[in-house]
Design an enzyme around this catalytic site. Structure first.
Site, PDB file in Angstrom:
ATOM      1  N   VAL A  17     -16.892   1.099  -3.903  1.00 25.20           N
ATOM      2  CA  VAL A  17     -18.009   0.862  -2.999  1.00 25.20           C
ATOM      3  C   VAL A  17     -19.132   1.878  -3.222  1.00 25.20           C
ATOM      4  CG1 VAL A  17     -18.733   0.766  -0.594  1.00 25.20           C
ATOM      5  CG2 VAL A  17     -16.520  -0.170  -1.253  1.00 25.20           C
ATOM      6  N   SER A 109     -12.884  -1.668   7.518  1.00 24.28           N
ATOM      7  CA  SER A 109     -12.118  -2.597   6.700  1.00 24.28           C
ATOM      8  C   SER A 109     -11.641  -3.730   7.597  1.00 24.28           C
ATOM      9  CB  SER A 109     -10.907  -1.868   6.134  1.00 24.28           C
ATOM     10  OG  SER A 109      -9.909  -2.798   5.762  1.00 24.28           O
ATOM     11  N   SER A 110     -11.457  -4.916   7.008  1.00 21.60           N
ATOM     12  CA  SER A 110     -10.995  -6.039   7.816  1.00 21.60           C
ATOM     13  C   SER A 110      -9.550  -5.859   8.269  1.00 21.60           C
ATOM     14  CB  SER A 110     -11.147  -7.355   7.041  1.00 21.60           C
ATOM     15  OG  SER A 110     -10.413  -7.292   5.839  1.00 21.60           O
ATOM     16  N   CYS A 111      -8.833  -4.848   7.725  1.00 18.37           N
ATOM     17  CA  CYS A 111      -7.441  -4.656   8.171  1.00 18.37           C
ATOM     18  C   CYS A 111      -7.367  -4.002   9.543  1.00 18.37           C
ATOM     19  CB  CYS A 111      -6.628  -3.887   7.148  1.00 18.37           C
ATOM     20  SG  CYS A 111      -7.106  -2.193   7.045  1.00 18.37           S
ATOM     21  N   TYR A 138      -3.660   3.054   7.618  1.00 24.61           N
ATOM     22  CA  TYR A 138      -5.058   2.913   7.192  1.00 24.61           C
ATOM     23  C   TYR A 138      -5.886   2.261   8.298  1.00 24.61           C
ATOM     24  CZ  TYR A 138      -8.920   1.553   4.097  1.00 24.61           C
ATOM     25  OH  TYR A 138     -10.147   1.394   3.490  1.00 24.61           O
ATOM     26  N   LYS A 142      -9.150   3.660  10.335  1.00 28.13           N
ATOM     27  CA  LYS A 142     -10.421   2.920  10.281  1.00 28.13           C
ATOM     28  C   LYS A 142     -10.901   2.571  11.693  1.00 28.13           C
ATOM     29  CE  LYS A 142     -11.499   2.946   6.087  1.00 28.13           C
ATOM     30  NZ  LYS A 142     -12.781   3.521   5.690  1.00 28.13           N
ATOM     31  N   LEU A 168     -12.585  -6.460  -1.197  1.00 27.83           N
ATOM     32  CA  LEU A 168     -13.689  -6.268  -2.140  1.00 27.83           C
ATOM     33  C   LEU A 168     -13.192  -6.270  -3.569  1.00 27.83           C
ATOM     34  CD1 LEU A 168     -15.263  -3.292  -0.194  1.00 27.83           C
ATOM     35  CD2 LEU A 168     -16.110  -5.659  -0.247  1.00 27.83           C
ATOM     36  N   HIS A 181      -5.568  -3.209  -5.625  1.00 32.91           N
ATOM     37  CA  HIS A 181      -5.582  -4.460  -4.879  1.00 32.91           C
ATOM     38  C   HIS A 181      -5.272  -5.643  -5.793  1.00 32.91           C
ATOM     39  CE1 HIS A 181      -7.836  -1.975  -1.937  1.00 32.91           C
ATOM     40  NE2 HIS A 181      -7.122  -2.692  -1.102  1.00 32.91           N
ATOM     41  N   TRP A 204       2.720 -11.021  -6.894  1.00 37.24           N
ATOM     42  CA  TRP A 204       3.533 -10.544  -5.769  1.00 37.24           C
ATOM     43  C   TRP A 204       3.468 -11.522  -4.603  1.00 37.24           C
ATOM     44  CZ3 TRP A 204       1.636  -4.754  -5.148  1.00 37.24           C
ATOM     45  CH2 TRP A 204       2.014  -4.037  -6.290  1.00 37.24           C
ATOM     46  N   ARG A 211      -6.720 -14.888   1.506  1.00 45.87           N
ATOM     47  CA  ARG A 211      -7.656 -13.762   1.527  1.00 45.87           C
ATOM     48  C   ARG A 211      -9.053 -14.241   1.170  1.00 45.87           C
ATOM     49  NH1 ARG A 211      -3.761 -11.942   3.424  1.00 45.87           N
ATOM     50  NH2 ARG A 211      -2.681  -9.974   3.013  1.00 45.87           N
TER      51      ARG A 211
HETATM   52  P1  GDP Z   1      -4.210  -6.652   1.511  1.00 46.85           P
HETATM   53  O1  GDP Z   1      -5.293  -7.640   1.786  1.00 46.85           O
HETATM   54  O2  GDP Z   1      -4.375  -5.386   2.271  1.00 46.85           O
HETATM   55  O3  GDP Z   1      -2.848  -7.268   1.716  1.00 46.85           O
HETATM   56  O4  GDP Z   1      -4.416  -6.202  -0.011  1.00 46.85           O
HETATM   57  P2  GDP Z   1      -3.848  -6.524  -1.466  1.00 46.85           P
HETATM   58  O5  GDP Z   1      -5.041  -6.821  -2.300  1.00 46.85           O
HETATM   59  O6  GDP Z   1      -3.000  -5.383  -1.906  1.00 46.85           O
HETATM   60  O7  GDP Z   1      -2.908  -7.808  -1.364  1.00 46.85           O
HETATM   61  C1  GDP Z   1      -3.392  -9.079  -1.037  1.00 46.85           C
HETATM   62  C2  GDP Z   1      -2.311 -10.130  -1.242  1.00 46.85           C
HETATM   63  O8  GDP Z   1      -2.124 -10.340  -2.648  1.00 46.85           O
HETATM   64  C3  GDP Z   1      -0.927  -9.807  -0.675  1.00 46.85           C
HETATM   65  O9  GDP Z   1      -0.402 -11.000  -0.134  1.00 46.85           O
HETATM   66  C4  GDP Z   1      -0.148  -9.396  -1.924  1.00 46.85           C
HETATM   67  O10 GDP Z   1       1.241  -9.609  -1.797  1.00 46.85           O
HETATM   68  C5  GDP Z   1      -0.746 -10.340  -2.959  1.00 46.85           C
HETATM   69  N1  GDP Z   1      -0.578  -9.912  -4.367  1.00 46.85           N
HETATM   70  C6  GDP Z   1      -0.151 -10.705  -5.385  1.00 46.85           C
HETATM   71  N2  GDP Z   1      -0.055 -10.031  -6.529  1.00 46.85           N
HETATM   72  C7  GDP Z   1      -0.469  -8.762  -6.257  1.00 46.85           C
HETATM   73  C8  GDP Z   1      -0.617  -7.589  -7.058  1.00 46.85           C
HETATM   74  O11 GDP Z   1      -0.340  -7.554  -8.245  1.00 46.85           O
HETATM   75  N3  GDP Z   1      -1.101  -6.468  -6.430  1.00 46.85           N
HETATM   76  C9  GDP Z   1      -1.436  -6.470  -5.111  1.00 46.85           C
HETATM   77  N4  GDP Z   1      -1.922  -5.346  -4.566  1.00 46.85           N
HETATM   78  N5  GDP Z   1      -1.285  -7.553  -4.317  1.00 46.85           N
HETATM   79  C10 GDP Z   1      -0.812  -8.691  -4.887  1.00 46.85           C
END
Ligand code: GDP
Length: 316
Positions: A17, A109-111, A138, A142, A168, A181, A204, A211
């Site tokens: 950012v 953050s939106s979290c 976190y 925030k 982002l 992320h 994952w 999202r």
């Molecule tokens: P969040 O919005 O705080 O949950 O941020 P993330 O970007 O870490 O994860 C977003 C979503 O993507 C979650 O449902 C994760 O399980 C999924 N995801 C899928 N593959 C990945 C990966 O390789 N890395 C991360 N960080 N998240 C993943």
């Protein structure tokens, strides 16, 4: 409108950012941008932050510094995410108040919103229910940052405002596979699978979580827009208002980076919040909407990834 010749402090200028905010301010003619690296100033240290503000005397502050990361980093290092961010927000807000900074923008953050908030999430959903456990530390820090801005405005009349961005992505992102992320992690994983001739890429979670993704240059533009035009207590959501499933995101990245690859889902990893999409009508009513489509943003980010990787400058 901000005075383009006044000194501006961008706290966190090396991050995704902060680097975008610097680019945006430079493009808009700001002539006196002040930054400081982590090796020279620990933003968690109030006396060091006070000394820096006394020496530099910024008139405007973009508080976009913090310890950040994806779902794995957040859930395995909750103490760092809570402590570092609480301290950074506290020291910078207090120093800005003490040195009579004209205006400060704090980035949340939106979290911050409850795990089961109604979707799209309006600003009013703050503190209306329990948080998502994977990023509670976190989120609490925030939320404290928002409340700092609100209370300093109420008690002291400081012009401190807050913006809450959705997820982002963009040039300068952290491409670490464990700590980053989803979007940069998938981009790198598909890229490395293509290089290795591997036809399957692991995603994952179930792929069913939803999202919303905002290009960081759009966020930087919104931050400047709010600094120029908004002076009120309420925090303002910043996003596109459009979401998709993680499976759909993975397919879009796959089609760009490694067409034809198969997706495998590692359901031992958490999904986190089932859905996170912001209601962006408050910002739209103020006169700002996002302009970068996900397709364009993905292509631009992948081009940047390839260049940065060729130069050996990726954050991994
Ligand atoms: P969040 O919005 O705080 O949950 O941020 P993330 O970007 O870490 O994860 C977003 C979503 O993507 C979650 O449902 C994760 O399980 C999924 N995801 C899928 N593959 C990945 C990966 O390789 N890395 C991360 N960080 N998240 C993943």
């Amino acid at each position: 409108m901000l005075d383009r010749s006044a000194p501006v402090f961008v706290a966190g200028h090396r991050g995704l950012v902060g680097s975008a905010v610097l680019r945006r301010l430079e493009a808009d003619g700001f002539g006196d941008l002040r930054t400081v690296g982590r090796e020279d100033l620990d933003l968690r240290d109030q006396s060091a932050v006070d000394a820096w503000f006394d020496a530099e005397r910024p008139r405007y502050v973009f508080l976009v510094a913090g310890t950040v990361g994806g779902i794995h980093a957040n859930s395995t290092r909750p103490a760092e995410f809570l402590y570092d961010n609480l301290m950074i927000h506290g020291t910078v807000v207090q120093a800005a108040h003490r040195t009579c900074v004209d205006k400060l923008l704090y980035l949340g953050s939106s979290c911050i919103y409850p795990r089961l908030a109604d979707q799209p999430i309006t600003e009013e959903a703050l503190l209306s229910g329990p948080l998502e456990p994977t990023n509670e530390g976190y989120a609490l820090a925030k939320i404290a940052g928002i409340k700092l801005c609100e209370t300093y405005r109420r008690q002291y009349g400081d012009d401190f405002i807050s913006a809450m961005p959705t997820n982002l992505y963009g040039p300068g992102d952290n491409f670490d596979l464990e700590g980053g992320h989803v979007l940069p992690a998938l981009m790198r994983r598909f890229h490395e699978a293509k290089e290795a001739g591997d036809g399957t890429v692991t995603v994952w979670g179930t792929g069913g979580a939803r999202r919303e993704f905002l290009h960081v240059d759009d966020l930087a533009d919104a931050c400047l827009f709010l600094m120029d035009h908004y002076s009120d207590a309420g925090h303002v959501n910043v996003g596109t208002g459009v979401d998709l499933t993680i499976r759909e995101l993975a397919e879009a990245v796959r089609d760009l980076v490694h067409p034809g690859a198969e997706l495998a889902f590692d359901t031992s990893k958490p999904d986190g919040m089932p859905r996170k999409v912001l209601d962006v009508s408050r910002l739209a009513d103020l006169g700002w909407t996002a302009s970068t489509s996900l397709a364009d943003g993905l292509a631009e980010t992948y081009a940047w990834f390839l260049e940065a990787s060729a130069r050996g400058e990726l954050r991994l």
